[in-house]
Write a protein that holds these residues in place. Structure first.
Motif, PDB file in Angstrom:
ATOM      1  N   GLY A   1       0.835  -1.196   0.000  1.00  0.00           N
ATOM      2  CA  GLY A   1       0.000   0.000   0.000  1.00  0.00           C
ATOM      3  C   GLY A   1       0.867   1.242   0.000  1.00  0.00           C
ATOM      4  O   GLY A   1       2.087   1.180   0.141  1.00  0.00           O
ATOM      5  N   TRP A   2       0.229   2.380  -0.191  1.00  0.00           N
ATOM      6  CA  TRP A   2       0.922   3.675  -0.103  1.00  0.00           C
ATOM      7  C   TRP A   2       0.018   4.643   0.635  1.00  0.00           C
ATOM      8  O   TRP A   2      -1.216   4.583   0.494  1.00  0.00           O
ATOM      9  CB  TRP A   2       1.274   4.204  -1.495  1.00  0.00           C
ATOM     10  CG  TRP A   2       2.247   5.347  -1.483  1.00  0.00           C
ATOM     11  CD1 TRP A   2       3.409   5.418  -0.786  1.00  0.00           C
ATOM     12  CD2 TRP A   2       2.142   6.581  -2.197  1.00  0.00           C
ATOM     13  NE1 TRP A   2       4.052   6.620  -1.025  1.00  0.00           N
ATOM     14  CE2 TRP A   2       3.293   7.353  -1.890  1.00  0.00           C
ATOM     15  CE3 TRP A   2       1.196   7.113  -3.092  1.00  0.00           C
ATOM     16  CZ2 TRP A   2       3.518   8.616  -2.415  1.00  0.00           C
ATOM     17  CZ3 TRP A   2       1.417   8.368  -3.620  1.00  0.00           C
ATOM     18  CH2 TRP A   2       2.574   9.114  -3.290  1.00  0.00           C
ATOM     19  N   HIS A   3       0.610   5.563   1.423  1.00  0.00           N
ATOM     20  CA  HIS A   3      -0.149   6.335   2.413  1.00  0.00           C
ATOM     21  C   HIS A   3       0.097   7.847   2.275  1.00  0.00           C
ATOM     22  O   HIS A   3       0.488   8.513   3.245  1.00  0.00           O
ATOM     23  CB  HIS A   3       0.276   5.854   3.804  1.00  0.00           C
ATOM     24  CG  HIS A   3      -0.698   6.138   4.907  1.00  0.00           C
ATOM     25  ND1 HIS A   3      -1.137   7.406   5.218  1.00  0.00           N
ATOM     26  CD2 HIS A   3      -1.293   5.312   5.796  1.00  0.00           C
ATOM     27  CE1 HIS A   3      -1.957   7.340   6.269  1.00  0.00           C
ATOM     28  NE2 HIS A   3      -2.066   6.076   6.635  1.00  0.00           N
TER      29      HIS A   3
ATOM     30  N   THR B   1      -9.276  10.808   7.325  1.00  0.00           N
ATOM     31  CA  THR B   1      -9.401  12.260   7.398  1.00  0.00           C
ATOM     32  C   THR B   1      -8.521  12.899   8.471  1.00  0.00           C
ATOM     33  O   THR B   1      -8.649  14.094   8.739  1.00  0.00           O
ATOM     34  CB  THR B   1     -10.874  12.650   7.616  1.00  0.00           C
ATOM     35  OG1 THR B   1     -11.469  11.812   8.620  1.00  0.00           O
ATOM     36  CG2 THR B   1     -11.663  12.500   6.326  1.00  0.00           C
ATOM     37  N   GLY B   2      -7.636  12.141   9.082  1.00  0.00           N
ATOM     38  CA  GLY B   2      -6.552  12.711   9.879  1.00  0.00           C
ATOM     39  C   GLY B   2      -6.905  13.264  11.232  1.00  0.00           C
ATOM     40  O   GLY B   2      -6.244  14.206  11.712  1.00  0.00           O
ATOM     41  N   GLU B   3      -7.896  12.662  11.898  1.00  0.00           N
ATOM     42  CA  GLU B   3      -8.295  13.202  13.203  1.00  0.00           C
ATOM     43  C   GLU B   3      -7.226  13.032  14.285  1.00  0.00           C
ATOM     44  O   GLU B   3      -7.169  13.815  15.243  1.00  0.00           O
ATOM     45  CB  GLU B   3      -9.585  12.529  13.688  1.00  0.00           C
ATOM     46  CG  GLU B   3     -10.855  13.105  13.102  1.00  0.00           C
ATOM     47  CD  GLU B   3     -11.044  12.719  11.637  1.00  0.00           C
ATOM     48  OE1 GLU B   3     -11.709  13.473  10.911  1.00  0.00           O
ATOM     49  OE2 GLU B   3     -10.522  11.657  11.217  1.00  0.00           O
ATOM     50  N   PHE B   4      -6.388  12.002  14.189  1.00  0.00           N
ATOM     51  CA  PHE B   4      -5.498  11.664  15.296  1.00  0.00           C
ATOM     52  C   PHE B   4      -4.029  11.909  14.967  1.00  0.00           C
ATOM     53  O   PHE B   4      -3.149  11.348  15.620  1.00  0.00           O
ATOM     54  CB  PHE B   4      -5.726  10.202  15.704  1.00  0.00           C
ATOM     55  CG  PHE B   4      -7.130   9.933  16.156  1.00  0.00           C
ATOM     56  CD1 PHE B   4      -7.581  10.407  17.370  1.00  0.00           C
ATOM     57  CD2 PHE B   4      -8.017   9.241  15.342  1.00  0.00           C
ATOM     58  CE1 PHE B   4      -8.880  10.182  17.796  1.00  0.00           C
ATOM     59  CE2 PHE B   4      -9.322   9.008  15.750  1.00  0.00           C
ATOM     60  CZ  PHE B   4      -9.759   9.478  16.977  1.00  0.00           C
TER      61      PHE B   4
ATOM     62  N   ILE C   1      -5.895  14.920   3.752  1.00  0.00           N
ATOM     63  CA  ILE C   1      -6.635  13.662   3.731  1.00  0.00           C
ATOM     64  C   ILE C   1      -5.756  12.587   3.119  1.00  0.00           C
ATOM     65  O   ILE C   1      -5.077  12.819   2.120  1.00  0.00           O
ATOM     66  CB  ILE C   1      -7.971  13.813   2.972  1.00  0.00           C
ATOM     67  CG1 ILE C   1      -8.803  12.535   3.063  1.00  0.00           C
ATOM     68  CG2 ILE C   1      -7.757  14.240   1.527  1.00  0.00           C
ATOM     69  CD1 ILE C   1     -10.234  12.717   2.559  1.00  0.00           C
ATOM     70  N   ALA C   2      -5.749  11.419   3.743  1.00  0.00           N
ATOM     71  CA  ALA C   2      -4.963  10.300   3.226  1.00  0.00           C
ATOM     72  C   ALA C   2      -5.812   9.462   2.282  1.00  0.00           C
ATOM     73  O   ALA C   2      -6.909   9.025   2.652  1.00  0.00           O
ATOM     74  CB  ALA C   2      -4.448   9.439   4.372  1.00  0.00           C
ATOM     75  N   LEU C   3      -5.312   9.259   1.082  1.00  0.00           N
ATOM     76  CA  LEU C   3      -5.923   8.345   0.111  1.00  0.00           C
ATOM     77  C   LEU C   3      -4.900   7.249  -0.146  1.00  0.00           C
ATOM     78  O   LEU C   3      -3.839   7.510  -0.713  1.00  0.00           O
ATOM     79  CB  LEU C   3      -6.279   9.072  -1.188  1.00  0.00           C
ATOM     80  CG  LEU C   3      -7.244  10.256  -1.074  1.00  0.00           C
ATOM     81  CD1 LEU C   3      -7.564  10.820  -2.462  1.00  0.00           C
ATOM     82  CD2 LEU C   3      -8.533   9.844  -0.367  1.00  0.00           C
ATOM     83  N   GLU C   4      -5.227   6.011   0.247  1.00  0.00           N
ATOM     84  CA  GLU C   4      -4.248   4.936   0.336  1.00  0.00           C
ATOM     85  C   GLU C   4      -4.626   3.744  -0.541  1.00  0.00           C
ATOM     86  O   GLU C   4      -5.407   2.884  -0.128  1.00  0.00           O
ATOM     87  CB  GLU C   4      -4.131   4.477   1.784  1.00  0.00           C
ATOM     88  CG  GLU C   4      -3.953   5.597   2.804  1.00  0.00           C
ATOM     89  CD  GLU C   4      -4.230   5.144   4.214  1.00  0.00           C
ATOM     90  OE1 GLU C   4      -3.851   3.995   4.561  1.00  0.00           O
ATOM     91  OE2 GLU C   4      -4.856   5.916   4.973  1.00  0.00           O
ATOM     92  N   PRO C   5      -4.074   3.643  -1.741  1.00  0.00           N
ATOM     93  CA  PRO C   5      -4.312   2.449  -2.560  1.00  0.00           C
ATOM     94  C   PRO C   5      -3.682   1.229  -1.886  1.00  0.00           C
ATOM     95  O   PRO C   5      -2.613   1.324  -1.275  1.00  0.00           O
ATOM     96  CB  PRO C   5      -3.619   2.765  -3.888  1.00  0.00           C
ATOM     97  CG  PRO C   5      -3.339   4.227  -3.843  1.00  0.00           C
ATOM     98  CD  PRO C   5      -3.208   4.605  -2.411  1.00  0.00           C
TER      99      PRO C   5
END
Length: 323
Positions: free
Chosen positions: A170-172, A272-275, A284-288
């Motif tokens: 995956g990628w982050h 969505t990066g709350e923590f 925002i993280a979009l992770e394939p």
């Protein structure tokens, strides 16, 4: 030479890195540690990656910013799994409790020349992952038609062991929209017909209970205060055979597109990066991903993770920016 991407070594707060500069002025900065993308500017002053700011953040890897996730994506339930004759747990290797595998700790080296940045690293056998993987990450910058600028990333893992190995990829990356101080006013569209249902620890539910159907596409016209930490699946390819997700600023018309190959990456995780330790919900993280979280413990993922000796698994994606 005017149409060639320039690649130069650069010092990132004492850490080795490479600066890529495209013929159109676009730039990318990649650290040797973890082959971590720190910055992508499709035009001068337009930053789309919410990356690490200094070497301390890079070492701590809070939020897994631009993490190359190998040899597993997401989490492993209880930090324990079995594969073949091997029974592994966090009792013998605390790394099994890590989100997104071990590749983020490797020091990658550059190989070859040309206008693509080819980085290689070797994951040696350990008490928690007794297989040897040769990992390659390739970054390239491209200008395109219709005012689009592209950053392509290809991640591959070769099983250099003498037996089958479990491997998912995956990628982050965390993406941010120019001119906005946060993600609330953005819209997100993912061509998906399903989502993964998880427990509070973000471990997918057992068996068929893990997948729920949704109306395609998954569309959030206004992110607002929505809290998302979920994998979308059953992705719907376009006429070109690829899956394209859209992150859009409706007010300006700017868009960031993420393109992935559904055969390589059948899932897309959204966070969505709350923590995050800093700048919560600024990006925002979009992770394939090639398999869901905890795939090492799932019978329905056995064929998706098994990699024979000498075989390679790859994940290729493209980020595109439309002004």
């Amino acid at each position: 030479m005017a149409n060639v991407t320039l690649i130069e070594e650069e010092n990132f707060d004492g850490q080795p890195a490479w600066r890529m500069t495209g013929p159109d002025g676009s730039t990318a900065l990649i650290a040797a540690r973890g082959a971590t993308l720190l910055s992508w500017q499709p035009a001068k002053g337009i930053e789309l990656i919410d990356g690490y700011r200094d070497s301390a953040e890079l070492a701590a890897q809070d939020g897994k910013r631009s993490l190359v996730m190998v040899p597993w994506f997401g989490r492993i339930a209880g930090g324990a799994y079995s594969f073949g004759s091997h029974h592994l747990s966090a009792d013998v290797d605390p790394d099994l409790g890590l989100h997104g595998g071990k590749a983020g700790r490797l020091e990658f080296v550059r190989e070859g020349a040309g206008d693509a940045l080819l980085l290689r690293g070797v994951l040696e056998p350990s008490s928690g992952y007794p297989w040897r993987l040769e990992i390659s990450v390739v970054f390239s910058l491209e200008g395109g038609a219709s005012g689009l600028e592209h950053l392509s990333v290809s991640i591959s893992a070769l099983n250099a062991s003498q037996e089958d190995a479990p491997v998912s990829i995956g990628w982050h990356p965390y993406l941010k929209m120019p001119g906005l101080d946060g993600i609330s006013n953005l819209s997100l569209t993912i061509p998906a017909r399903g989502k993964i249902l998880s427990d509070p620890q973000l471990i997918p539910l057992p068996g068929d209970a893990a997948i729920a159907g949704i109306n395609a596409p998954a569309r959030m016209d206004y992110l607002g205060h929505q809290k998302i930490d979920r994998t979308y699946t059953d992705l719907v390819p376009s006429e070109d055979g690829v899956v394209v997700s859209h992150l859009t600023d409706p007010a300006s018309g700017r868009e960031i597109l993420l393109t992935q190959e559904p055969s390589e990456a059948p899932g897309l995780h959204v966070y969505t990066g709350e923590f995050l330790a800093r700048d919560q919900r600024k990006s925002i993280a979009l992770e394939p991903c090639s398999a869901m979280s905890d795939a090492f413990n799932r019978a329905d993922s056995a064929s998706a993770i098994r990699l024979e000796p000498g075989q390679e698994r790859a994940l290729t994606l493209t980020l595109s920016y439309k002004r």
